[in-house]
Design a protein around this motif. Sequence first.
Motif, PDB file in Angstrom:
ATOM      1  N   TRP A  46       5.150  24.366  31.039  1.00  0.00           N
ATOM      2  CA  TRP A  46       4.165  23.288  31.131  1.00  0.00           C
ATOM      3  C   TRP A  46       3.335  23.197  29.848  1.00  0.00           C
ATOM      4  O   TRP A  46       3.067  22.107  29.343  1.00  0.00           O
ATOM      5  CB  TRP A  46       3.264  23.531  32.334  1.00  0.00           C
ATOM      6  N   TRP A 134      -2.654  16.488  38.864  1.00  0.00           N
ATOM      7  CA  TRP A 134      -2.103  17.658  39.546  1.00  0.00           C
ATOM      8  C   TRP A 134      -1.302  17.266  40.779  1.00  0.00           C
ATOM      9  O   TRP A 134      -0.319  17.918  41.116  1.00  0.00           O
ATOM     10  CB  TRP A 134      -3.233  18.623  39.921  1.00  0.00           C
ATOM     11  N   GLN A 135      -1.713  16.205  41.459  1.00  0.00           N
ATOM     12  CA  GLN A 135      -0.911  15.700  42.577  1.00  0.00           C
ATOM     13  C   GLN A 135       0.425  15.170  42.086  1.00  0.00           C
ATOM     14  O   GLN A 135       1.450  15.326  42.767  1.00  0.00           O
ATOM     15  CB  GLN A 135      -1.686  14.610  43.326  1.00  0.00           C
ATOM     16  N   LEU A 137       2.058  16.307  39.494  1.00  0.00           N
ATOM     17  CA  LEU A 137       2.885  17.481  39.218  1.00  0.00           C
ATOM     18  C   LEU A 137       3.451  18.081  40.504  1.00  0.00           C
ATOM     19  O   LEU A 137       4.628  18.455  40.553  1.00  0.00           O
ATOM     20  CB  LEU A 137       2.053  18.538  38.477  1.00  0.00           C
ATOM     21  N   ARG A 138       2.613  18.148  41.525  1.00  0.00           N
ATOM     22  CA  ARG A 138       3.028  18.818  42.754  1.00  0.00           C
ATOM     23  C   ARG A 138       4.012  17.992  43.566  1.00  0.00           C
ATOM     24  O   ARG A 138       5.014  18.521  44.071  1.00  0.00           O
ATOM     25  CB  ARG A 138       1.797  19.134  43.600  1.00  0.00           C
ATOM     26  N   HIS A 139       3.738  16.698  43.721  1.00  0.00           N
ATOM     27  CA  HIS A 139       4.509  15.878  44.646  1.00  0.00           C
ATOM     28  C   HIS A 139       5.638  15.085  43.989  1.00  0.00           C
ATOM     29  O   HIS A 139       6.510  14.575  44.696  1.00  0.00           O
ATOM     30  CB  HIS A 139       3.579  14.906  45.385  1.00  0.00           C
ATOM     31  N   LEU A 142       7.457  18.450  40.465  1.00  0.00           N
ATOM     32  CA  LEU A 142       8.037  19.691  40.993  1.00  0.00           C
ATOM     33  C   LEU A 142       9.276  19.444  41.850  1.00  0.00           C
ATOM     34  O   LEU A 142      10.315  20.086  41.632  1.00  0.00           O
ATOM     35  CB  LEU A 142       6.980  20.471  41.781  1.00  0.00           C
TER      36      LEU A 142
END
Length: 220
Positions: A46, A134-135, A137-139, A142
Amino acid sequence: METTQSFFSGFTPYDLLFLGEAALRTLWISVLSISIGTVLGAIFGWILYEGRWIATLTIAPVLDIFRSVPLIIQLVLFYNFAPIVGLNLDPFASGLVILTIYTAALVANVARGGIEAVGQPMRRAARSLGMTYWQDLRHVVLPIGGRAVFPSWVGVALGVMKDSALVSVLGYVELLKASQILITRTQEPFLILTVAGAFYFALSYPLSRYATHLENRWAQ
């Protein structure tokens, strides 16, 4: 009549148990180094993606060193020079540190590739829906990027599991070191190496099959 005394003995069930215990040590150091190294590698990947030229000038050269220098040299150098800076580590700890950093260096490029695999239009669409960075990246990154580079990560994990045999040069009695000890005592290299190879296969095959199972599920 003089009798000849033999210093060698045949392969016994206790030797098989000895190899089994060594296989568990191989599994333990492999699982720890792969797990911790994967987390660190994802962070480094990252940073490499977001840091651009700053990361290229700082982190990237260090990771290149760990990817380029043979692992056995890294192990020997670290084990011998660590006490100079006050780190009195046993063979297991020294091997774990280097295997972890080595894994992180390999995973970093895999993780960066996973982030790059998610197109910018998709990421912009996620942000336009109100997702935070960040959401996103996560949803988005990733799940999609993780699936794209999962086979590469499996290859890294299997490679590190086999490379863990090099920790034997430090005196850590894992599967290869145990095999060498038994070969010296029994003088039956073919049998012992065959058994050791079977143990390595038993350690690696479940991961390979589970990875294939996941890829097939994702392809549906």
